[in-house]
Motif scaffolding. Structure first.
Motif, PDB file in Angstrom:
ATOM      1  N   THR A  84      31.321  38.086  40.583  1.00  7.87           N
ATOM      2  CA  THR A  84      31.258  39.233  39.658  1.00  7.87           C
ATOM      3  C   THR A  84      29.822  39.664  39.380  1.00  7.87           C
ATOM      4  OG1 THR A  84      31.271  37.760  37.737  1.00  7.87           O
ATOM      5  CG2 THR A  84      33.411  38.532  38.535  1.00  7.87           C
TER       6      THR A  84
ATOM      7  N   SER B 207      36.986  50.151  40.503  1.00 10.12           N
ATOM      8  CA  SER B 207      37.060  49.851  41.933  1.00 10.12           C
ATOM      9  C   SER B 207      35.857  50.423  42.676  1.00 10.12           C
ATOM     10  CB  SER B 207      38.358  50.406  42.535  1.00 10.12           C
ATOM     11  OG  SER B 207      38.309  51.828  42.601  1.00 10.12           O
TER      12      SER B 207
ATOM     13  N   LEU C  82      35.379  33.595  42.481  1.00  6.02           N
ATOM     14  CA  LEU C  82      35.387  35.007  42.118  1.00  6.02           C
ATOM     15  C   LEU C  82      33.950  35.452  41.855  1.00  6.02           C
ATOM     16  CD1 LEU C  82      36.942  37.593  41.443  1.00  6.02           C
ATOM     17  CD2 LEU C  82      37.122  36.767  39.085  1.00  6.02           C
TER      18      LEU C  82
ATOM     19  N   GLY D 202      43.488  50.511  41.996  1.00  9.74           N
ATOM     20  CA  GLY D 202      43.889  49.182  42.433  1.00  9.74           C
ATOM     21  C   GLY D 202      45.352  48.944  42.155  1.00  9.74           C
TER      22      GLY D 202
ATOM     23  N   GLU E 168      43.998  42.951  46.082  1.00 10.18           N
ATOM     24  CA  GLU E 168      44.039  42.599  44.670  1.00 10.18           C
ATOM     25  C   GLU E 168      45.274  41.764  44.324  1.00 10.18           C
ATOM     26  OE1 GLU E 168      41.170  45.778  42.467  1.00 10.18           O
ATOM     27  OE2 GLU E 168      43.324  46.003  42.171  1.00 10.18           O
TER      28      GLU E 168
ATOM     29  N   TYR F 246      40.704  37.263  37.079  1.00  7.74           N
ATOM     30  CA  TYR F 246      40.528  38.492  37.844  1.00  7.74           C
ATOM     31  C   TYR F 246      41.044  39.701  37.070  1.00  7.74           C
ATOM     32  CZ  TYR F 246      40.388  41.968  41.488  1.00  7.74           C
ATOM     33  OH  TYR F 246      40.107  43.102  42.191  1.00  7.74           O
TER      34      TYR F 246
ATOM     35  N   TYR G 262      28.730  43.450  42.594  1.00 13.10           N
ATOM     36  CA  TYR G 262      30.110  43.279  42.125  1.00 13.10           C
ATOM     37  C   TYR G 262      30.226  43.521  40.629  1.00 13.10           C
ATOM     38  CZ  TYR G 262      31.500  41.527  46.668  1.00 13.10           C
ATOM     39  OH  TYR G 262      31.782  41.423  48.010  1.00 13.10           O
TER      40      TYR G 262
ATOM     41  N   ARG H 157      34.277  46.714  41.819  1.00 13.79           N
ATOM     42  CA  ARG H 157      35.077  45.556  42.218  1.00 13.79           C
ATOM     43  C   ARG H 157      35.083  45.379  43.737  1.00 13.79           C
ATOM     44  NH1 ARG H 157      38.995  47.933  38.994  1.00 13.79           N
ATOM     45  NH2 ARG H 157      40.501  48.071  40.716  1.00 13.79           N
ATOM     46  N   HIS H 158      34.923  46.493  44.463  1.00 15.16           N
ATOM     47  CA  HIS H 158      35.001  46.437  45.927  1.00 15.16           C
ATOM     48  C   HIS H 158      33.796  47.160  46.554  1.00 15.16           C
ATOM     49  CE1 HIS H 158      39.141  44.925  45.614  1.00 15.16           C
ATOM     50  NE2 HIS H 158      39.292  45.824  44.658  1.00 15.16           N
TER      51      HIS H 158
ATOM     52  N   TYR I  46      38.377  40.834  34.791  1.00 13.99           N
ATOM     53  CA  TYR I  46      37.337  41.500  35.594  1.00 13.99           C
ATOM     54  C   TYR I  46      37.794  42.891  36.011  1.00 13.99           C
ATOM     55  CZ  TYR I  46      34.476  42.368  39.803  1.00 13.99           C
ATOM     56  OH  TYR I  46      33.667  42.920  40.756  1.00 13.99           O
ATOM     57  N   LYS I  47      39.059  43.017  36.376  1.00 15.25           N
ATOM     58  CA  LYS I  47      39.629  44.295  36.802  1.00 15.25           C
ATOM     59  C   LYS I  47      39.613  45.313  35.666  1.00 15.25           C
ATOM     60  CE  LYS I  47      43.792  46.085  39.126  1.00 15.25           C
ATOM     61  NZ  LYS I  47      44.042  47.237  38.265  1.00 15.25           N
TER      62      LYS I  47
ATOM     63  N   VAL J 175      35.605  46.379  35.239  1.00 14.77           N
ATOM     64  CA  VAL J 175      34.809  46.947  36.337  1.00 14.77           C
ATOM     65  C   VAL J 175      35.681  47.865  37.192  1.00 14.77           C
ATOM     66  CG1 VAL J 175      33.383  46.396  38.355  1.00 14.77           C
ATOM     67  CG2 VAL J 175      33.371  44.867  36.363  1.00 14.77           C
TER      68      VAL J 175
END
Length: 254
Positions: free
Chosen positions: A171, A242, A169, A249, A222, A233, A175, A179-180, A236-237, A240
């Motif tokens: 980050t 998208s 992953l 997401g 995702e 994840y 990133y 996230r993307h 992280y989601k 942060v």
């Protein structure tokens, strides 16, 4: 000089030049490498034509900027993949045959630019607007390539359904902003190409179509990332965004 000649003579010289280059590539490279070489040569030729148009003062000048941006985007997709993740490298890495919808969108933008150039030529001479579009294109492409380089071998043009031993992953870098970031870059790059061309219809169409595509793509990806990395994840989601407007997401039901 021959290629710049007017009328039938110039077109004949251009056709012979392209045929000669194609024949030379076919003789120099075995079949698999020839397929790569001919695509790279085509993109280089398109970039060169874009430079020639950009250097002039005709109404097609901004279309030259577009040709340079489009050919460089597709060429660099293959190049960065070759550097980052050569095991996933294929002809599809050029993204020239991304999808029927992608090709249709490109064709639509060319048709709109040509028709509006004939009917409303002053619309295609708004230099400040085209410059803003070019800046969007540069920003979007740089962000996407930065994301690809940061992700390294974790990046793949195809959403992976199975986790490999080297899959981690990421980050850090861009990133840590989004996230993307590769999708954010592509999103603004695609809209920027139409701002550059001063295509009002395609600006709206590209924005809506790209937003819908990336919303679905992000949700699909995702689900896989949650399956791969679980709580790591999810944390992280939560921290942060998208990076794309109004796209949160995948939603998890508690």
């Amino acid at each position: 000089a021959l290629l710049a000649a007017p009328g039938l003579r110039g077109r004949l010289a251009l056709a012979l030049h392209v045929a000669g280059v194609n024949a030379a590539l076919l003789l120099l490279y075995p079949r698999p490498l020839y397929k790569i070489a001919v695509r790279a040569c085509f993109l280089g030729f398109a970039f060169g034509c874009g430079v020639l148009l950009s250097a002039g003062r005709s109404a097609w000048r901004h279309f030259g900027w577009y040709m340079c941006s489009l050919s460089l985007f597709h060429y660099s997709e293959y190049l960065v993949t070759a550097i980052n993740n050569p095991r996933s490298l294929s002809l599809d890495s050029f993204l020239l045959n991304h999808s029927f919808e992608y090709n249709l969108a490109a064709l639509s933008s060319w048709v709109e630019f040509t028709l509006e150039k004939l009917l409303f030529p002053e619309l295609k001479q708004i230099t400040w607007l085209s410059t803003m579009g070019l800046l969007m294109v540069i920003f979007g492409d740089c962000l996407r390539k930065a994301a690809m380089l940061t992700a390294g071998s974790n990046f793949n043009h195809i959403v992976q359904n199975e986790k490999s031993d080297t899959h981690t992953l990421v980050t850090s870098g861009v990133y840590g902003w989004f996230r993307h970031p590769s999708y954010v870059g592509w999103f603004y790059w695609s809209i920027g190409t139409q701002v550059l061309l001063c295509n009002p219809i395609c600006v709206v169409g590209y924005a809506l179509a790209s937003w819908r595509f990336f919303r679905e793509r992000i949700e699909e990806e995702e689900i896989t990332l949650i399956h791969f990395f679980g709580e790591e994840y999810l944390e992280y989601k939560r921290k942060v965004p998208s990076g794309l407007p109004f796209i949160k997401g995948v939603k998890l039901e508690l």
